[in-house]
Design an enzyme around this catalytic site. Sequence first.
Site, PDB file in Angstrom:
ATOM      1  N   ASP A 176       0.550  -1.527  -0.074  1.00 55.10           N
ATOM      2  CA  ASP A 176      -0.033   0.068  -0.120  1.00 55.10           C
ATOM      3  C   ASP A 176       0.779   1.459  -0.576  1.00 55.10           C
ATOM      4  O   ASP A 176       2.234   1.435   0.543  1.00 55.10           O
ATOM      5  CB  ASP A 176      -0.719   0.145   1.268  1.00 55.10           C
ATOM      6  CG  ASP A 176      -1.450   1.198   1.254  1.00 55.10           C
ATOM      7  OD1 ASP A 176      -2.674   1.290   2.063  1.00 55.10           O
ATOM      8  OD2 ASP A 176      -2.326   1.543   0.049  1.00 55.10           O
ATOM      9  N   HIS A 177       0.127   2.157  -0.297  1.00 56.32           N
ATOM     10  CA  HIS A 177       1.162   3.377  -0.761  1.00 56.32           C
ATOM     11  C   HIS A 177       2.387   3.361  -1.146  1.00 56.32           C
ATOM     12  O   HIS A 177       3.032   4.303  -0.445  1.00 56.32           O
ATOM     13  CB  HIS A 177       0.485   4.394   0.539  1.00 56.32           C
ATOM     14  CG  HIS A 177      -0.511   5.087   0.375  1.00 56.32           C
ATOM     15  ND1 HIS A 177      -0.603   5.942  -0.440  1.00 56.32           N
ATOM     16  CD2 HIS A 177      -1.801   4.565   1.492  1.00 56.32           C
ATOM     17  CE1 HIS A 177      -1.732   6.806   0.138  1.00 56.32           C
ATOM     18  NE2 HIS A 177      -2.416   6.150   0.363  1.00 56.32           N
ATOM     19  N   GLU A 284      -3.552  -0.787  -8.438  1.00 59.33           N
ATOM     20  CA  GLU A 284      -4.689   0.097  -7.839  1.00 59.33           C
ATOM     21  C   GLU A 284      -3.086   1.532  -7.661  1.00 59.33           C
ATOM     22  O   GLU A 284      -2.131   1.804  -7.297  1.00 59.33           O
ATOM     23  CB  GLU A 284      -4.891   0.257  -6.369  1.00 59.33           C
ATOM     24  CG  GLU A 284      -5.528   1.263  -6.028  1.00 59.33           C
ATOM     25  CD  GLU A 284      -6.381   1.250  -4.532  1.00 59.33           C
ATOM     26  OE1 GLU A 284      -7.194   0.200  -4.174  1.00 59.33           O
ATOM     27  OE2 GLU A 284      -5.793   2.161  -3.756  1.00 59.33           O
ATOM     28  N   LYS A 326      -8.427  10.517   9.173  1.00 59.46           N
ATOM     29  CA  LYS A 326      -8.055   9.249  10.207  1.00 59.46           C
ATOM     30  C   LYS A 326      -8.851   9.596  11.554  1.00 59.46           C
ATOM     31  O   LYS A 326      -9.409  10.082  11.899  1.00 59.46           O
ATOM     32  CB  LYS A 326      -7.121   9.081  10.966  1.00 59.46           C
ATOM     33  CG  LYS A 326      -5.615   8.859   9.069  1.00 59.46           C
ATOM     34  CD  LYS A 326      -5.920   7.857   8.623  1.00 59.46           C
ATOM     35  CE  LYS A 326      -5.297   7.783   7.153  1.00 59.46           C
ATOM     36  NZ  LYS A 326      -5.107   6.547   6.142  1.00 59.46           N
ATOM     37  N   HIS A 358      -9.821   5.585  -0.253  1.00 58.88           N
ATOM     38  CA  HIS A 358      -8.393   5.475   0.754  1.00 58.88           C
ATOM     39  C   HIS A 358      -9.196   5.602   2.857  1.00 58.88           C
ATOM     40  O   HIS A 358     -10.915   6.590   2.410  1.00 58.88           O
ATOM     41  CB  HIS A 358      -7.968   5.886   0.327  1.00 58.88           C
ATOM     42  CG  HIS A 358      -6.564   4.940  -0.028  1.00 58.88           C
ATOM     43  ND1 HIS A 358      -5.881   4.998   0.179  1.00 58.88           N
ATOM     44  CD2 HIS A 358      -6.937   4.353  -1.805  1.00 58.88           C
ATOM     45  CE1 HIS A 358      -4.422   3.779  -0.506  1.00 58.88           C
ATOM     46  NE2 HIS A 358      -6.237   3.374  -2.027  1.00 58.88           N
TER      47      HIS A 358
HETATM   48  O1  LIG Z   1      -1.929   4.532   8.060  1.00 57.13           O
HETATM   49  C1  LIG Z   1      -1.844   4.011   6.132  1.00 57.13           C
HETATM   50  O2  LIG Z   1      -0.961   4.563   6.154  1.00 57.13           O
HETATM   51  C2  LIG Z   1      -2.684   3.549   5.444  1.00 57.13           C
HETATM   52  O3  LIG Z   1      -3.711   2.950   6.730  1.00 57.13           O
HETATM   53  C3  LIG Z   1      -3.643   4.731   4.511  1.00 57.13           C
HETATM   54  O4  LIG Z   1      -3.976   5.105   4.900  1.00 57.13           O
HETATM   55  C4  LIG Z   1      -4.348   3.429   3.850  1.00 57.13           C
HETATM   56  O5  LIG Z   1      -4.021   3.176   2.010  1.00 57.13           O
HETATM   57  C5  LIG Z   1      -5.440   4.108   4.279  1.00 57.13           C
HETATM   58  O6  LIG Z   1      -6.753   4.899   3.680  1.00 57.13           O
HETATM   59  C6  LIG Z   1      -6.300   2.805   4.665  1.00 57.13           C
HETATM   60  O7  LIG Z   1      -7.107   3.020   5.337  1.00 57.13           O
END
Ligand SMILES: O=C(O)[C@@H](O)[C@H](O)[C@H](O)C(=O)CO
Length: 520
Positions: A176-177, A284, A326, A358
């Site tokens: 991810d990312h 993605e 978040k 996300h």
């Molecule tokens: O905190 C993170 O780096 C990951 O959870 C990231 O934000 C992820 O892509 C996401 O969106 C999960 O909610």
Amino acid sequence: MDTKKLVADVQEILAANGDFSNLSDKEVYAPSIQVDRKNVYFILHEDGKKCLVACESGNTVGDFDAVATEDAGNGKTLVVAELNQKNNEAISSRFPWVKPISRHGYKYTFGLGDRLGTASNAHLRLFKGRGIFPILAQQSIRELLLTDRTELDVVQSASWAVFEEGYTTGWGADGDHVKEPYEVEYAVESGCTMITLDATKKIHNEIADLSDSELDAKFNALDPEFVTRFNNDYLDKTFKIGDNSEVHFDKKDVEQSVLIYFDAVVYATYIYHRFVVPNNLDFEISMDETIVPTTPANHYFFANELKNNNITPETIAPKFYGEFQKAIDYIGDLDRFEREYIVHESIAETFGYRLSIHSGSDKLSVYPIIGRLSKKNGWHVKTAGTNWLEALRVIAKEDPKLMQEIYKYSFDNLADVKPFYVFHAEQSNSPKPETINDSNVMSLLTDDNPRQILHTMYGNVLNYQESFKYVYRDRFFDTLNKHQDEYDDFLNRHISEHIDLLQGKAATKEEVKAKYEPKN
Ligand SMILES: O=C(O)[C@@H](O)[C@H](O)[C@H](O)C(=O)CO
């Protein structure tokens, strides 16, 4: 370890004819049992630890890195093995579903980032039969840095949970990312079947601040071939998408789309040919962490330019209107979110991919909209931090003093995490640690601002040391492991709130909250 007792367990399993509901040895975890002809495999839970037990013919059992062995008769050998990478390779060579696969072809998929490595069993028990494909392993490079874990740790803990729960219908692992080629390569080498290319560094947000004349000058300074091609393809054109949407490009739309996003198109194309194709990766592309929202015109431009390069990603994560911060619900006008989401969804359907959401944790207000509008084409929703917060809910309930210490540390050191995440919570708008006590400690998990503080300070909390010793980590995991069942319950309740709304099993946030919120 009584290996002779384990041989007797194997005999009982073989005699049970598939009914493992009442085995005499309760340390045999029944959902993990696999019988392949006369070979038997299962996870044993003993003294709070887990190990793999395999009983098969002696000439193949050497695949396993055994800590104990026992002659099981009839040419068979029983081995007891640790849940390590070598044994994961051995067990997945016998049961391919233990390895992650691509999301391709799945309509509804859900990212379940597990920062601790102890949430996947509960997730799998919840997702069995729900018609949603779980991306169990999903950690960003940022999360790995903050938790001191490796991508292999993440993939392995998910894979062992899959075997343990007997989850045979498929799961995914998302690097991810990832931003740089070396991060993509690292994710692939760690076993990820999906990558989320974070194109942020190639998305030039500063363009959005240019005046019209500055924008025009910068655009027309490009090579004439580009200026001509982009104007011919987009200027003053209206593209009908889907049944009731259209995207129009005026001069500013063309010039901003090109100057903000075309670099990212070029980069995504490079990553696609260098890594996605050779490794058959599920692709993605995320732009959710850029500063400027992705307008429908920007999104259409990005998708169309990818199509010009013969690239169809599995999912794209635009930065939607409003705020996906978040740990808290969506912030913004829901009617406008819906209006723009309709267009984004039409673009995704037109170009053959799904939208990815996300920071999906806790965005309960938008899930009825997303579930309804993406019902035909499907969705991908990504959560992670909410699983960490449910672990803290266990700590708050079972060790309120430790929770108060963790909150105070998080509050006092909040500046450390600000470079990593965008969120509203500050010391000035959050409860002072000295106001938190045993009677109100659970409010840290229900009020938005302390939730954001705790959600983002996970790495700092887990790794903070004094005199070379972890201050919180060991007590945290001791408490969490002692109450794994409670953690599992909290996780299932919380993720159920998300998927019930997405699947239309509930209509409102209030309805799912009333149904699932833990009753302490
Ligand atoms: O905190 C993170 O780096 C990951 O959870 C990231 O934000 C992820 O892509 C996401 O969106 C999960 O909610």
